[in-house]
Each structure stands twice: as C-alpha cells, then as structure tokens.
Design an enzyme around this catalytic site. Sequence first.
Site, mmCIF file in Angstrom:
data_model
loop_
_atom_site.group_PDB
_atom_site.id
_atom_site.type_symbol
_atom_site.label_atom_id
_atom_site.label_comp_id
_atom_site.label_asym_id
_atom_site.label_seq_id
_atom_site.Cartn_x
_atom_site.Cartn_y
_atom_site.Cartn_z
ATOM 1 N N ASP A 52 13.414 13.954 77.982
ATOM 2 C CA ASP A 52 12.740 14.631 79.081
ATOM 3 C C ASP A 52 12.103 15.876 78.487
ATOM 4 O OD1 ASP A 52 11.803 15.893 81.305
ATOM 5 O OD2 ASP A 52 13.722 15.994 82.353
ATOM 6 N N ASN A 83 0.312 15.112 74.245
ATOM 7 C CA ASN A 83 -0.366 14.471 75.358
ATOM 8 C C ASN A 83 0.372 14.625 76.689
ATOM 9 O OD1 ASN A 83 -2.014 12.216 76.753
ATOM 10 N ND2 ASN A 83 0.076 11.401 76.750
ATOM 11 N N TYR A 149 -1.888 24.306 86.601
ATOM 12 C CA TYR A 149 -2.399 23.349 85.612
ATOM 13 C C TYR A 149 -3.442 24.008 84.707
ATOM 14 C CZ TYR A 149 -4.473 19.024 83.785
ATOM 15 O OH TYR A 149 -4.948 18.022 82.970
ATOM 16 N N GLY A 150 -4.381 24.740 85.297
ATOM 17 C CA GLY A 150 -5.406 25.400 84.501
ATOM 18 C C GLY A 150 -4.823 26.420 83.547
ATOM 19 N N ALA A 151 -3.843 27.186 84.027
ATOM 20 C CA ALA A 151 -3.224 28.189 83.160
ATOM 21 C C ALA A 151 -2.508 27.539 81.979
ATOM 22 C CB ALA A 151 -2.249 29.046 83.969
ATOM 23 N N LYS A 153 -3.209 24.652 80.534
ATOM 24 C CA LYS A 153 -4.174 24.105 79.582
ATOM 25 C C LYS A 153 -4.906 25.210 78.834
ATOM 26 C CE LYS A 153 -3.235 19.815 80.208
ATOM 27 N NZ LYS A 153 -2.595 19.033 79.126
#
Length: 242
Positions: A52, A83, A149-151, A153
Amino acid sequence: MNNFKKLAIITGHRVGLGQALARHYLAAGWQVLGLSRRLWAPTPGLQQVALDLADSGELAAWLQSAVWQQALAGASEVLLLNNAATVEPNALVGKQDADAIVRALALNIAAPLLLSNALLADAPVGCLKTIVHISSGAGRHAYAGWAVYGATKAALDQHAAVLAAENHPNLRVGSIAPGVVDTDMQAAIRSSDVAVFPLRGRFDELHRQDLLQSPVATAAQMAAMIAAADFGQTVCRDVREP
C-alpha cells in the site's frame, strides 16, 4: 532477479497507464518490478510486491528489506516510473474529506520521494538511473476542485527539477504529463459530485466525444521520450508537446 541488465520499477502497475507501461517494458526485454496493492497473475520477467504505497511507514520499511536490495543487485540500468496516484479528493477546498487529503499526500508525493531517495542510495555503483514522475497539467495550471491533486503534481515537478539541479552522476530525471488517458482515474472523475467538483462536465464531454488517449499509445509515447538521448535536458515534459 539477478543476472539482468535493465530493470524498470513501476508503481501502480496493475491497471491503466501503469499496466501499459509494464507491458511495454516487458515486451522490450526489460525485467519489471511492479509495486501495487493488487497483483497480476505470475508473468515471465515480472516480479511483484504487494504494497500500500499510501502507507509511508510500510513503504519505508520495505525499502530497507532484502527484497529491495536483491531487486537492484546486478542492474546496469534502472528506470523508476512513479506512476501510482490518486486524483481524490475531487472537491473544492472546504468540502474535501480529511482522510482523502492525507492519503493523496502520501501516495502522490511521499511514495515517489521515498522511492527516488532509496534508488539513489542503493543502486549499484556505475548504474545508469532514470527517474520519471508521472505529472499532470493540473500541477501546471489552476483547476477548481483540484487543489490537492494539483499541489501534489506540482510537488513532483519541483522534486524532479531539484534532482536535476543536484547533478547526481549517471542520473537522468524528468516529470512527464501524460495527457487525458482513458483509465479508472477518469472514471472516478466522472463519478464526482458536480456540486463540489465544477470540472466534471469537461471530462464527461471528453468521454462522450471519445477524446481520451489510450493507455497503450500513451505508454509508447512516454517510453520513446524516455529513450531519447536528450531526455532530462528539459525536466518538465508533456506527451502532447510539439
């Protein structure tokens, strides 16, 4: 997995883009080490570890194990493809689930950083190392509902840039945005509550118009970019670039 030359370590290899990348490198003759909560059936050339990756303690402990050390032993070239990721919480700030935030930070940021650190620490001397973060346009543009999510990435883009600036020997590094790929992540986005994730209609429309990229085609594009002699000269890349 001893006595081989090329090893690809792929997180989230069981489904979607991760599976397509694993199949691509297996077909190209690489040994593949897949890290995921769920595994494939036994496959020639593929070693798998059930982890995990959102449990940072579990991952950190495993990276001290003999299995990790043995996987790297004898490799002349290692490719790490970070990924595995989650797009959740798909929600405006103030409407996000706290547990989902914590899980996203662990899976999307901590796991790639832990793996990258361990690879540089433990790879055989003289081994050619390539680290690739799977990034996103969400880390390079502001989209309502994707603060988390943006932070995460954007963090991977910066991590790759700093790795490149450190000038480690025998290391190439890049952060690649794969575009909008037809995976389970896209299905999760389309199931979001539009009241808290304003972008849902955009992704519904991409799906209706059959404009999503296939995982297999995207994996081939990414592999070609990674194999190019100039990979790493520009850190942040996109499969859709000219």
